[in-house]
Design a protein around this motif. Sequence first.
Motif, mmCIF file in Angstrom:
data_model
loop_
_atom_site.group_PDB
_atom_site.id
_atom_site.type_symbol
_atom_site.label_atom_id
_atom_site.label_comp_id
_atom_site.label_asym_id
_atom_site.label_seq_id
_atom_site.Cartn_x
_atom_site.Cartn_y
_atom_site.Cartn_z
ATOM 1 N N ASN A 301 0.818 -1.212 0.000
ATOM 2 C CA ASN A 301 0.000 0.000 0.000
ATOM 3 C C ASN A 301 0.853 1.264 0.000
ATOM 4 O O ASN A 301 0.375 2.353 -0.328
ATOM 5 N N ARG A 302 2.135 1.126 0.343
ATOM 6 C CA ARG A 302 3.023 2.293 0.385
ATOM 7 C C ARG A 302 3.500 2.706 -0.998
ATOM 8 O O ARG A 302 4.045 3.801 -1.177
ATOM 9 N N TYR A 303 3.327 1.851 -1.988
ATOM 10 C CA TYR A 303 3.724 2.228 -3.348
ATOM 11 C C TYR A 303 2.784 3.295 -3.884
ATOM 12 O O TYR A 303 1.631 3.396 -3.494
ATOM 13 N N GLU A 304 3.303 4.115 -4.802
ATOM 14 C CA GLU A 304 2.467 5.098 -5.477
ATOM 15 C C GLU A 304 1.648 4.406 -6.560
ATOM 16 O O GLU A 304 1.978 3.325 -7.018
ATOM 17 N N ASP A 378 11.860 6.617 -7.891
ATOM 18 C CA ASP A 378 11.361 5.963 -9.102
ATOM 19 C C ASP A 378 10.831 4.569 -8.779
ATOM 20 O O ASP A 378 9.829 4.123 -9.343
ATOM 21 N N GLY A 379 11.499 3.870 -7.875
ATOM 22 C CA GLY A 379 11.081 2.528 -7.498
ATOM 23 C C GLY A 379 9.745 2.511 -6.800
ATOM 24 O O GLY A 379 8.950 1.585 -6.964
ATOM 25 N N MET A 380 9.440 3.530 -6.016
ATOM 26 C CA MET A 380 8.144 3.604 -5.335
ATOM 27 C C MET A 380 7.029 3.972 -6.299
ATOM 28 O O MET A 380 5.868 3.654 -6.073
ATOM 29 N N ALA A 381 7.379 4.651 -7.401
ATOM 30 C CA ALA A 381 6.376 5.086 -8.379
ATOM 31 C C ALA A 381 6.209 4.104 -9.531
ATOM 32 O O ALA A 381 5.372 4.319 -10.409
ATOM 33 N N GLY A 382 7.010 3.031 -9.552
ATOM 34 C CA GLY A 382 6.915 2.074 -10.652
ATOM 35 C C GLY A 382 7.552 2.560 -11.919
ATOM 36 O O GLY A 382 7.167 2.135 -13.014
#
Length: 811
Positions: A301-304, A378-382
Amino acid sequence: MRTIFRKKRGAPRFEYQRSVHHFMYTLIVASFLSCGAANVAMATDKQPFTVRDALQTTRFMVADQHAKSIALSPDDEHYAAMLIRGSVARGGVEAEIIAGGLGSLEAAKPYTVARLFTRGLGATILGNGAAPDLLLPTLNFPVWIDNERVAFLWEDDKGVHQVAYANIKTKRWGFLTASDNDVTWFAAGPRSTLVYETKRKYSLGRSNQMFQHGFTVTNQEAYSLLIGAVDGATAQEIAWGAREWFVQRSASTPFHATEVSAADRGVNYYPYAWLERPVVSPDGRMAVVSGTVRAIPQPWNRYEGRLLRQYVQSSAHKSISSEPSPIQEFFLVSIDKATARPLWNAPLPFGTAISWSPDSHSIIAWPVYLPLDSHDKDGMAGNAVAQIDVSTGKYQKLPIPGVDAKEIEGVLWPDANTIEIELDDEHVKRMMLQKHAGQWVQIDGAHLVHPETRIRVDLHQDANTPPALYAVDARTGQEEMVFDPNPDLRTNFTLGKVKFIQWKDDLGYTREGRLFLPVHYQPNHRYPLVIQSASGDRHEDFSLYGRGAPGATLGPGGPVYLAQPLANQGIVVLEIGTPPAGYPSSEADARMRGYTSAIKYLYSIGLIDCARVGIVGFSRNGWHVEYALAFSGFPFAAAIADDNIDSGYFEAAMMGWADRERRDGSEPFGAGLKDWLEHAPTFNVEHIRAPLLLMVTDSFAGKAAPLAMQWEMFSRLRHLNKPVELYVIPNIERGDHHPQNPTQLLALQERTMDWWLYWLKDERDPDKLKRQQYAAWDRLRILRDQDAKLPAPPYLQWTAAPKRCTGGKSC
């Protein structure tokens, strides 16, 4: 003189000044004038372009969101492509595999390798044989097996989807699998190795027994009950099929396939893989594929990403533990052992692609989410590009900006420590990275080592120029058209001029759309307008229907978006894309503000007649249209919502309350019901005045599809004597969300055209077979006129305050 339309609760207020135009508007009108004059001159001796003409054009199957249309052989000596065209006479869809050489401009002229045919019908009620999956963009791009054969999916004589091949030298084609169930995706590797996924057949046998002896309902969603499934199987499993993976070592007959044992893998019901293409390793021992897991880790759930978060959140509330989720992740398949396991702990964004290293030890993946321990933006935003060790799952991010990660078309490996990246740019941009001291660094592009093929072959097109295949000699720069799939579009038919326009909405945000001018456009004349609500697309693509790739731009398409046929009937069409990122309002409200501000803009430049504006939406966009009808305050002349969600209470109950918070802000229980009462279009149908045509095309609930899809909106409007019609396409039991059968499409699209001409231009088709249709619409016109005489009802503000009983105590 001015006309004013208002809407409650802070929606935009329209004030149209007929007498005042800004200077820039004058320039725009002048631009339209020149374009219109050109259109008239070019239209001489050409015939009007119709719905029937559109579906019989030819389109290229595309591979991805970049609209890649050409597949190059491993030795870079040949190319192949798949063509799709509708055939009204045959009542189906023709497909063609073409190929050409890359040694000279002459060799680049394509020849036919194989001709195929399907009726193009949707799946049966139990989820088998959905022919549109063979025809729709990105779903069936041909893949080279070796330097002579390309593979693709096609149906056998029983209607089962198999992996097929076509040999570019012998011009023969056949099947590589003999599955009892539909193959949904595949990957081909060395020595004719195949990894593929099939649907598992569902039987009503156990449910029929339960009906005989009595049963307790365990299904939370009701769609499965509509078709008689009471054994706990969900509608998704029935319509799209629970999935099984297989490996097949040889293409020799008889075929022998081994089922893959996949650890921690749930039901992969999502019809489109989030991984663009599964890929077998160069040594033929492994493959990376995408699949779902039963339990989604809540930390995800913490991912954008709005959709990702909502799916993760909803998974925590699922009352049926076996209900699958569309969220996918990488799985590593061992072809030798026929086993699979998750590759690493991160979800996939939609449209991820991979490239294996030459030594088969790692992959480069883009764009991807990184595991949460990376703490990378960038990794959190895919939007990251990463190298992943397939044996350990350890990874390393590559120094590539997130904005470029989404534009990567391919990765080449000169060696295990060097990669060449090709970006989707107007002039094809490349960059090279090398590993130094264990870290990837970008090096001078002058050292690019990948040899250019002598002949480059690609589609050339723009918004006003139909696509054609061109070959370019890289040495001399000589360019030649080698194949025009639709020569009649250039010579025999009239087409409306296309422009991309921008305007400001009431919140000051820039909106944009693709505008189709009427074929015989004349200045100082106001035209009817049809707004088509859709998702974003590629501006550089030619489209008969409105959207660019990855939507269907030619051939069997739509399904209710008819831009060029409408332009040939003297109607302006505006295709509006998605709102800007970070827009400060709800999803449906943001779309509505785009529609209303576009009307205001087009009126201000003298192009449209505000009394003759229609609006149409397909699928999720149909909900946006219904929201605008209920809340915009604008008097739309007519509207269409096709095969759509409606964000209603009945729909949520039928779906087992899945996706319940995404559209109306909260759950429809307790205090949350207040938001639904105020924001769901179905709870506000008394504010809808426009004649509304509801359409159903999907077969997932069989003959009960109208009940499953559109019933709440239809029944509430009908009860209030509002002008509404619910139309179901022919042979609904073999329908599809994206219909491809020409008979079904003609019925759907010609009714759409008749609807617009009736309400926007007061015109009727003289066909005697349509008398009943127009008699019904005449009755709707009476209802519309009667409704217009009634005072506009107020928007109600509901309260969730606790009820008080006598004496001030809560009840």
